[in-house]
Scaffold this motif. Structure first.
Motif, PDB file in Angstrom:
ATOM      1  N   ALA A 219       0.814  -1.211   0.000  1.00  0.00           N
ATOM      2  CA  ALA A 219       0.000   0.000   0.000  1.00  0.00           C
ATOM      3  C   ALA A 219       0.852   1.268   0.000  1.00  0.00           C
ATOM      4  O   ALA A 219       0.391   2.319  -0.460  1.00  0.00           O
ATOM      5  CB  ALA A 219      -0.936   0.002   1.202  1.00  0.00           C
ATOM      6  N   SER A 220       2.082   1.171   0.501  1.00  0.00           N
ATOM      7  CA  SER A 220       2.956   2.350   0.551  1.00  0.00           C
ATOM      8  C   SER A 220       4.057   2.301  -0.499  1.00  0.00           C
ATOM      9  O   SER A 220       4.984   3.116  -0.447  1.00  0.00           O
ATOM     10  CB  SER A 220       3.588   2.468   1.940  1.00  0.00           C
ATOM     11  N   ALA A 221       3.983   1.364  -1.438  1.00  0.00           N
ATOM     12  CA  ALA A 221       5.028   1.231  -2.462  1.00  0.00           C
ATOM     13  C   ALA A 221       5.043   2.464  -3.361  1.00  0.00           C
ATOM     14  O   ALA A 221       4.002   3.024  -3.701  1.00  0.00           O
ATOM     15  CB  ALA A 221       4.791  -0.032  -3.287  1.00  0.00           C
ATOM     16  N   PHE A 222       6.250   2.841  -3.765  1.00  0.00           N
ATOM     17  CA  PHE A 222       6.395   4.031  -4.613  1.00  0.00           C
ATOM     18  C   PHE A 222       7.102   3.731  -5.930  1.00  0.00           C
ATOM     19  O   PHE A 222       6.642   4.121  -7.001  1.00  0.00           O
ATOM     20  CB  PHE A 222       7.170   5.117  -3.866  1.00  0.00           C
ATOM     21  N   ALA A 223       8.239   3.036  -5.876  1.00  0.00           N
ATOM     22  CA  ALA A 223       9.055   2.835  -7.077  1.00  0.00           C
ATOM     23  C   ALA A 223       8.317   2.023  -8.129  1.00  0.00           C
ATOM     24  O   ALA A 223       8.289   2.399  -9.312  1.00  0.00           O
ATOM     25  CB  ALA A 223      10.367   2.154  -6.696  1.00  0.00           C
ATOM     26  N   ILE A 224       7.708   0.924  -7.720  1.00  0.00           N
ATOM     27  CA  ILE A 224       7.032   0.056  -8.699  1.00  0.00           C
ATOM     28  C   ILE A 224       5.814   0.734  -9.308  1.00  0.00           C
ATOM     29  O   ILE A 224       5.668   0.744 -10.543  1.00  0.00           O
ATOM     30  CB  ILE A 224       6.678  -1.286  -8.041  1.00  0.00           C
ATOM     31  N   PRO A 225       4.906   1.330  -8.532  1.00  0.00           N
ATOM     32  CA  PRO A 225       3.787   2.052  -9.184  1.00  0.00           C
ATOM     33  C   PRO A 225       4.268   3.211 -10.050  1.00  0.00           C
ATOM     34  O   PRO A 225       3.667   3.493 -11.094  1.00  0.00           O
ATOM     35  CB  PRO A 225       2.952   2.544  -7.996  1.00  0.00           C
ATOM     36  N   GLY A 226       5.327   3.892  -9.620  1.00  0.00           N
ATOM     37  CA  GLY A 226       5.808   5.022 -10.393  1.00  0.00           C
ATOM     38  C   GLY A 226       6.394   4.611 -11.732  1.00  0.00           C
ATOM     39  O   GLY A 226       6.214   5.317 -12.737  1.00  0.00           O
ATOM     40  N   LEU A 227       7.098   3.462 -11.780  1.00  0.00           N
ATOM     41  CA  LEU A 227       7.752   3.037 -13.017  1.00  0.00           C
ATOM     42  C   LEU A 227       6.865   2.157 -13.892  1.00  0.00           C
ATOM     43  O   LEU A 227       6.958   2.209 -15.117  1.00  0.00           O
ATOM     44  CB  LEU A 227       9.043   2.273 -12.677  1.00  0.00           C
ATOM     45  N   LEU A 228       6.011   1.348 -13.286  1.00  0.00           N
ATOM     46  CA  LEU A 228       5.171   0.426 -14.061  1.00  0.00           C
ATOM     47  C   LEU A 228       3.741   0.924 -14.226  1.00  0.00           C
ATOM     48  O   LEU A 228       3.004   0.385 -15.051  1.00  0.00           O
ATOM     49  CB  LEU A 228       5.152  -0.953 -13.397  1.00  0.00           C
ATOM     50  N   GLY A 229       3.354   1.905 -13.418  1.00  0.00           N
ATOM     51  CA  GLY A 229       2.010   2.441 -13.546  1.00  0.00           C
ATOM     52  C   GLY A 229       1.921   3.669 -14.421  1.00  0.00           C
ATOM     53  O   GLY A 229       0.841   4.003 -14.920  1.00  0.00           O
ATOM     54  N   GLY A 230       3.040   4.334 -14.607  1.00  0.00           N
ATOM     55  CA  GLY A 230       3.027   5.534 -15.428  1.00  0.00           C
ATOM     56  C   GLY A 230       2.456   6.735 -14.701  1.00  0.00           C
ATOM     57  O   GLY A 230       2.179   6.703 -13.501  1.00  0.00           O
ATOM     58  N   ARG A 231       2.250   7.805 -15.445  1.00  0.00           N
ATOM     59  CA  ARG A 231       1.770   9.048 -14.855  1.00  0.00           C
ATOM     60  C   ARG A 231       0.265   9.043 -14.638  1.00  0.00           C
ATOM     61  O   ARG A 231      -0.238   9.768 -13.785  1.00  0.00           O
ATOM     62  CB  ARG A 231       2.128  10.224 -15.779  1.00  0.00           C
ATOM     63  N   ARG A 232      -0.455   8.237 -15.396  1.00  0.00           N
ATOM     64  CA  ARG A 232      -1.912   8.249 -15.278  1.00  0.00           C
ATOM     65  C   ARG A 232      -2.419   7.281 -14.225  1.00  0.00           C
ATOM     66  O   ARG A 232      -3.439   7.541 -13.597  1.00  0.00           O
ATOM     67  CB  ARG A 232      -2.545   7.928 -16.627  1.00  0.00           C
TER      68      ARG A 232
END
Length: 284
Positions: A219-232
């Motif tokens: 729930a507090s992850a940052f690197a993976i959502p930021g790199l694999l989730g993109g800006r949207r």
């Protein structure tokens, strides 16, 4: 003599308590205080206090949608890690040396690599020209959009969080005597019945501990959502990052962080009590 014995635990715990206060408690208090400050794009952070930040976060569908996505992805990641980690931990507990050490090294090996490096690796594997889509094309399934989706985030999070599920379950199973399971089989219980009635109650404590760790970290992850989730495709951590460093709206970013923290704590405490009560009933 008695007073010295009573003061000894405090003297031993004092440095850790001081470090915890400085590194966790004080920043948390400052974040809470910051969340109540007003903000204006022309003048910056003001001195007056307001509840508008919290009202905006808990009533705006945009923020609620991101919170729901964060909790959903964390829950899915936790469930998949439990389904995969429980059999792995059970197999690990039944292995003998040297295979146990080798298998344990395979499980813990990914922790030696940076999360950013693993996220970049998954971005190359799941990209339009990556290995996964190349294999799908060979099977005639055609290219599938995987990168910048929730599926990509879940896959990478499971890869990163799986050791945090396997180790607690394996530790719990270490307390179980294998002869108890063998005795149940001798008395006529099937393999599934002995697993359900003997192994699972003992493993429940480990699953509880692992689930709490995996859910909180996901729930507090940052690197993976930021790199694999993109800006949207934003999650809570990337949203806080944007508010702090792009919008420069620190009070709103602090509010989002506090809301996510409270929601995570409420879910984890509730889950802890439910599973722990069931485990106590199962173990007597």
């Amino acid at each position: 003599m008695t007073s010295r014995k009573g003061a000894l635990p405090w003297l031993l715990a004092g440095p850790n308590l001081l470090l915890f206060t400085v590194m966790v408690i004080v920043p948390l208090i400052l974040t809470v205080m910051l969340s109540f400050r007003v903000y204006d794009y022309s003048t910056g952070i003001g001195d007056s206090l307001t509840l508008d930040n919290y009202l905006k976060v808990i009533t705006d569908p945009y923020y609620l949608g991101i919170f729901w996505r964060t909790l959903k992805i964390a829950a899915i990641t936790t469930a998949i890690c439990a389904l995969i980690g429980m059999p792995e931990a059970y197999i690990l507990s039944r292995m003998r040396e040297p295979w146990r050490s080798i298998f344990l090294l395979v499980i813990l090996g990914p922790l030696l690599v940076s999360v950013v490096v693993r996220a970049f690796g998954w971005s190359m594997l799941l990209g339009p020209t990556g290995l996964v889509n190349a294999a799908l094309q060979l099977l005639g399934l055609g290219p599938i959009r995987l990168l910048y989706t929730e599926t990509a985030i879940v896959i990478a999070l499971v890869h990163v969080m799986l050791p945090f599920m396997v180790i607690p379950v394996w530790t719990a199973l270490q307390k179980l005597d294998p002869m108890v399971e063998a005795a149940a089989r001798t008395l006529g219980a099937s393999r599934f019945t002995s697993f359900r009635r003997i192994v699972m109650p003992q493993a429940t404590i480990g699953i509880l501990s692992g689930s709490l760790i995996v859910f909180g970290l996901s729930a507090s992850a940052f690197a993976i959502p930021g790199l694999l989730g993109g800006r949207r495709l934003k999650m809570a951590a990337t949203l806080v990052y944007d508010e702090y460093l792009q919008e420069l709206n620190w009070p709103l970013g602090a509010t989002i962080a506090i809301v996510v923290l409270v929601a995570n704590l409420a879910i984890m405490v509730t889950y802890n009590r439910i599973v722990e009560s069931r485990a106590k009933r199962a173990l007597g």
